[in-house]
Design an enzyme around this catalytic site. Structure first.
Site, PDB file in Angstrom:
ATOM      1  N   LYS A  33      31.070  56.052  34.576  1.00 27.85           N
ATOM      2  CA  LYS A  33      32.258  56.164  33.093  1.00 27.85           C
ATOM      3  C   LYS A  33      34.065  56.297  33.883  1.00 27.85           C
ATOM      4  CE  LYS A  33      31.085  60.498  30.751  1.00 27.85           C
ATOM      5  NZ  LYS A  33      30.290  61.944  30.361  1.00 27.85           N
ATOM      6  N   VAL A  34      34.681  55.662  32.995  1.00 33.38           N
ATOM      7  CA  VAL A  34      36.254  55.642  33.632  1.00 33.38           C
ATOM      8  C   VAL A  34      36.838  56.148  32.601  1.00 33.38           C
ATOM      9  CG1 VAL A  34      37.251  53.864  33.814  1.00 33.38           C
ATOM     10  CG2 VAL A  34      35.572  53.640  34.936  1.00 33.38           C
TER      11      VAL A  34
END
Length: 379
Positions: free
Chosen positions: A139-140
Site C-alpha cells: 500500500k502506497v
C-alpha cells in the site's frame, strides 16, 4: 435466500475484508470468510494497535523479538510480515482460482514516510521482498510524493495498492503513474500479465467534511426553502465523487495508451472503494456499499459493515446510475462555496495524519508491551 456477498461477485465487484489480525488466522475466521466469498483483505496500523494492546496474541513474539534488540518498528514489521504471509497463503487458492485477479493481502509502507518519495520506494521494495508472495499488495499513499513511488515500484514488478485517494485528479495521477511503470516494464520486454494494482478511492470521509460545512451553511440560511436545499445535499458528495471517478476509470481503460498495454497482457488497475462504512448514524448502514456496485471494482469493508451486508442488501448495478445527477450535486456544492478541490485536499492531509498517528501509537504500544514483558529496550 440471496447471498449478498456472492451477488456482488455476480455483478463484477469483489468484496474484501478490512480487519486482519492474528486471531482471525489462528481461529479459522479468515478461512471461513474465504468460504463465504470474501476475495481479499486489508489491514492498517490502528487495527494492529488494538490487537496488540487488547490481546496477548503477540506477546511471545514481542518478547522474543525485543530480546534480540529490535526496535518497535522492526518488531511491528516482523509481526505484520508473519501475519500477511499466513493470510496470503490462505488466500492463495482464491488467487489461483481467479488467475491472479483476487486473493490478495495488503501491507502498507510506514505512514511516517507518506511525504518522502525515496523512503516510500525503499520501504515498498523491502517489504515486497520480505513478504515473498505473488498475491500481496504494497500500500502506497496517493500523495504527490507517492506518485513517483507508484511508478517506480510498478516498474520493478511490485503489486501496488494506492491508498488515500480522495480526488479524481489524484486518482488519474495514480492510474497514470501505474501505467507508466508498466510501460517501463514493457520497454524492457518484461511480462505484464501478473502485474496487479488497485486504486483505493475513499468515500465516507468526504461526506464527513462536506456535511459539516453544509450544516454550518444551513444554520445560516434565513429562508426555509434554501435551508432545505442545502440539507438535501447531505450524504451525497462521497457517492457522487466516487461515481465520477469510476467514469474516469472507464475513460482510461478505453484509451489508446491502455490498449497498448492490454495488448501485452496487462490487466486494469481496478477501483477499490474504501471507507464505505457510514460515519453518520443517521445514514443507512449500507448506504455506500449499495450505491457503488459495478464491474471491475472492489469494495473493502470492516467487520460491522460485513455483518450488515450478511443481514441482507439490495445488490444491483448502481455505479453508473444518475451520473448527471452526481455532476449536478457536485456543481450545487460548488455554488454554495464548497469546493471539492479544497475538500479533497483537506481530507488527504487529515488522512495522512490519521494514518500516522495510529502508527505512532502502535509503536508506543509495542514499546510498552515489550517493557511489560521484560524485554530490553532497543537503542
Amino acid at each position: 435466500m440471496i447471498d449478498p456477498i456472492r451477488e456482488l461477485a455476480r455483478h463484477g465487484q469483489s468484496l474484501w475484508y478490512d480487519g486482519l489480525k492474528r486471531d482471525l488466522i489462528r481461529t479459522g475466521g479468515l478461512a471461513r470468510l474465504v468460504e463465504d466469498g470474501v476475495r481479499g483483505l486489508t489491514t492498517n496500523p490502528a487495527i494492529y494497535e488494538k490487537a496488540i494492546a487488547g490481546t496477548a496474541d503477540y506477546d511471545a513474539d514481542i518478547a522474543a523479538l525485543g530480546s534480540r534488540g529490535l526496535d518497535a518498528k522492526a518488531i511491528y514489521e516482523a509481526l505484520a510480515i508473519q501475519d500477511l504471509r499466513a493470510a496470503a497463503d490462505l488466500m492463495r487458492a482464491v488467487w489461483d482460482e481467479t488467475d491472479g485477479r483476487d486473493g490478495f493481502a495488503s501491507l502498507e509502507v510506514s505512514p511516517l514516510v507518506a511525504l518522502d518519495t525515496r523512503a516510500t520506494i525503499e520501504e515498498g521494495r523491502r517489504l515486497w521482498k520480505a513478504l515473498a508472495r505473488p498475491n500481496v499488495f504494497i500500500k502506497v499513499p496517493g500523495t504527490p510524493e507517492g506518485m513517483p513511488a507508484i511508478e517506480a515500484l510498478a516498474a520493478e514488478g511490485v503489486n501496488v495498492n494506492v491508498t488515500l485517494l480522495f480526488s479524481r485528479a489524484a486518482y488519474r495521477q495514480a492510474a497514470e503513474a501505474w501505467m507508466a511503470g508498466l510501460e517501463a516494464r514493457a520497454r524492457r520486454g518484461e511480462a505484464l500479465s501478473r502485474a496487479a494494482s488497485v486504486a483505493s478511492f475513499f468515500v465516507s470521509r468526504i461526506d464527513t467534511l462536506v456535511d459539516r460545512r453544509l450544516d454550518e451553511k444551513a444554520r445560516g440560511a434565513a429562508d426555509p426553502g434554501e435551508r432545505g436545499r442545502i440539507e438535501a445535499l447531505r450524504g451525497k458528495a462521497g457517492i457522487a465523487n466516487a461515481k465520477l471517478a469510476y467514469q474516469d476509470f472507464k475513460e482510461l481503460v478505453a484509451s489508446e495508451r491502455w490498449a497498448a498495454l492490454a495488448a501485452r497482457g496487462a490487466r486494469p488497475q481496478r477501483v477499490l472503494f474504501a471507507s464505505t462504512s457510514v460515519k453518520d448514524p443517521r445514514y443507512p448502514e449500507l448506504l455506500y456499499v449499495e450505491a457503488l456496485v459495478g464491474p471491475e471494482t472492489v469494495d473493502t469493508v470492516p467487520p460491522d459493515t460485513l455483518e450488515a451486508l450478511r443481514r441482507g442488501a439490495t445488490v444491483r448495478d448502481t455505479l453508473e446510475d444518475e451520473i448527471g445527477l452526481a455532476r449536478a450535486q457536485l456543481a450545487a456544492l460548488e455554488s454554495l462555496g464548497i469546493s471539492m478541490d479544497t475538500v479533497t485536499d483537506a481530507v488527504l492531509e487529515e488522512g495522512v495524519r490519521k494514518f500516522a498517528e495510529p502508527f505512532q501509537q502502535l509503536l508506543a504500544t509495542i514499546d510498552a508491551r515489550r517493557a511489560h514483558l521484560g524485554a530490553p529496550t532497543a537503542h
